[in-house]
Design an enzyme around this catalytic site. Structure first.
Site, mmCIF file in Angstrom:
data_model
loop_
_atom_site.group_PDB
_atom_site.id
_atom_site.type_symbol
_atom_site.label_atom_id
_atom_site.label_comp_id
_atom_site.label_asym_id
_atom_site.label_seq_id
_atom_site.Cartn_x
_atom_site.Cartn_y
_atom_site.Cartn_z
ATOM 1 C CD GLU A 1 -2.980 1.242 0.534
ATOM 2 O OE1 GLU A 1 -2.748 1.344 -0.678
ATOM 3 O OE2 GLU A 1 -4.139 1.202 1.005
ATOM 4 C CB THR B 1 -3.731 8.094 -2.298
ATOM 5 O OG1 THR B 1 -4.854 7.307 -2.678
ATOM 6 C CG2 THR B 1 -3.702 8.208 -0.784
HETATM 7 N N1 HSE Z 1 -6.922 7.470 4.523
HETATM 8 C C1 HSE Z 1 -6.368 7.537 3.212
HETATM 9 C C2 HSE Z 1 -6.537 8.966 2.686
HETATM 10 C C3 HSE Z 1 -7.093 6.583 2.326
HETATM 11 O O1 HSE Z 1 -7.641 9.480 2.762
HETATM 12 O O2 HSE Z 1 -5.564 9.553 2.228
HETATM 13 C C4 HSE Z 1 -6.597 6.547 0.925
HETATM 14 O O3 HSE Z 1 -7.398 5.667 0.178
#
Ligand code: HSE
Length: 306
Positions: A128, A181
């Site tokens: 990830e 992201t």
């Molecule tokens: N918590 C992470 C974000 C999830 O919002 O950046 C990314 O899928």
């Protein structure tokens, strides 16, 4: 067992008030993967269908998590991985998490389950991290455990399983634009106001209580995000209109799924979820952007053998 085929589900991270810690698992959308033992030592990605992703294990999310696990075992064989990708990378419904989870879950099954789900998450987090440039487990945990999960801590990794009320459905719209992201994270301030922090942790605490007690009214009253949504929602066309339509149609809450561009709504019952789908479709039909929609019961099982 020499070969296994698995379904690795899509997931919704953050769940409005739980940035980087809460997530839940979907059941109608996910990737399929085949994991196979091979005489040659190492991790080999032999097939990728659906999207253009690297075959080199050390550059591929599924490969990196598999390598992390492979380094922790001592075997005289290797693994081949086939990836049948249905979740578009950069969609906000845990595409990289599904890949990262699928390889380690499949390998663990073939090895006779030497690792528990938290240990598998620990390997998957390495995969990830190459996609989002940071180690977070809020998509990985629900993909592995199913249902709602809360990542209490990443180091040491501590995952809590939160109960899933029977009648919960999610409606997802996935506009076909890509939001990385890493970019959506770079938009966020390093500090937030104390009054926002208080609202956010009060909402997260009450959401967890609502899930434990199947209190749908409290759920509705808790699914608000004052910390992240104001910064990221501008990346998603018609976000405010979608949210207004979903809430007007009876959704308990509506927010950005992970880092977007997908938007999730949580609904009590399938009928409401389907009506919410219809009104959101109407909002988006005015745009030239293509979109997919999914209505899914919350998947309490997580990744599975098929
Ligand atoms: N918590 C992470 C974000 C999830 O919002 O950046 C990314 O899928």
């Amino acid at each position: 067992m020499n070969e296994i085929k698995i379904f690795s589900p899509a997931t919704v991270a953050n769940v409005a008030c739980g940035f980087d810690v809460m997530g839940f698992c979907l059941d109608t959308v996910g990737d399929e993967m085949v994991i196979r033992k091979t005489d040659k030592k190492g991790i080999f990605i032999t097939k990728i269908e659906g999207f253009d992703l690297p075959f080199e294990a050390e550059l591929n999310v599924a490969g990196v998590s598999a390598l992390a696990m492979y380094e922790a075992i001592d075997v005289d064989f290797g693994f081949e991985i086939e990836i049948y990708k249905n979740i578009k990378p950069g969609s906000g419904i845990g595409s990289s998490a599904a890949s990262a989870v699928g390889s380690v879950f499949g390998m663990n099954e073939i090895l006779g389950k030497p690792f528990n789900k938290t240990q598998l998450t620990q390997f998957a987090i390495k995969g990830e991290a190459i996609a989002s440039k940071c180690e977070h487990a809020d998509n990985l945990a629900p993909a592995l455990f199913g249902g709602f999960t809360l990542v209490k801590s990443v180091s040491p990794l501590q995952i809590l399983e939160i109960p899933t009320p029977d009648d919960l459905y999610a409606t997802i719209i996935h506009p076909q634009i890509e939001i990385k992201t890493s970019e959506a994270r770079s938009l966020l301030p390093k500090k937030i106001d104390l009054s926002d922090a208080i609202a956010q942790w009060a909402n997260l605490g009450s959401l967890v209580h609502a899930l434990h007690t199947s209190d749908y009214d409290l759920m509705k009253d808790s699914l608000h995000d004052v910390a992240i949504e104001p910064h990221r929602s501008k990346l998603i066309p018609l976000f405010a209109d979608v949210k207004y339509a979903a809430l007007s149609e009876g959704a308990l809450g509506c927010g950005i799924s992970g880092s977007g561009p997908s938007i999730f709504s949580i609904c009590k019952g399938k009928d409401v979820a389907l009506k919410v789908k219809e009104v959101i479709e109407n909002v988006y039909s005015d745009l030239v952007i293509d979109f997919d929609m999914h209505v899914s019961k919350i998947n309490t099982g997580g990744v599975k053998i098929i």
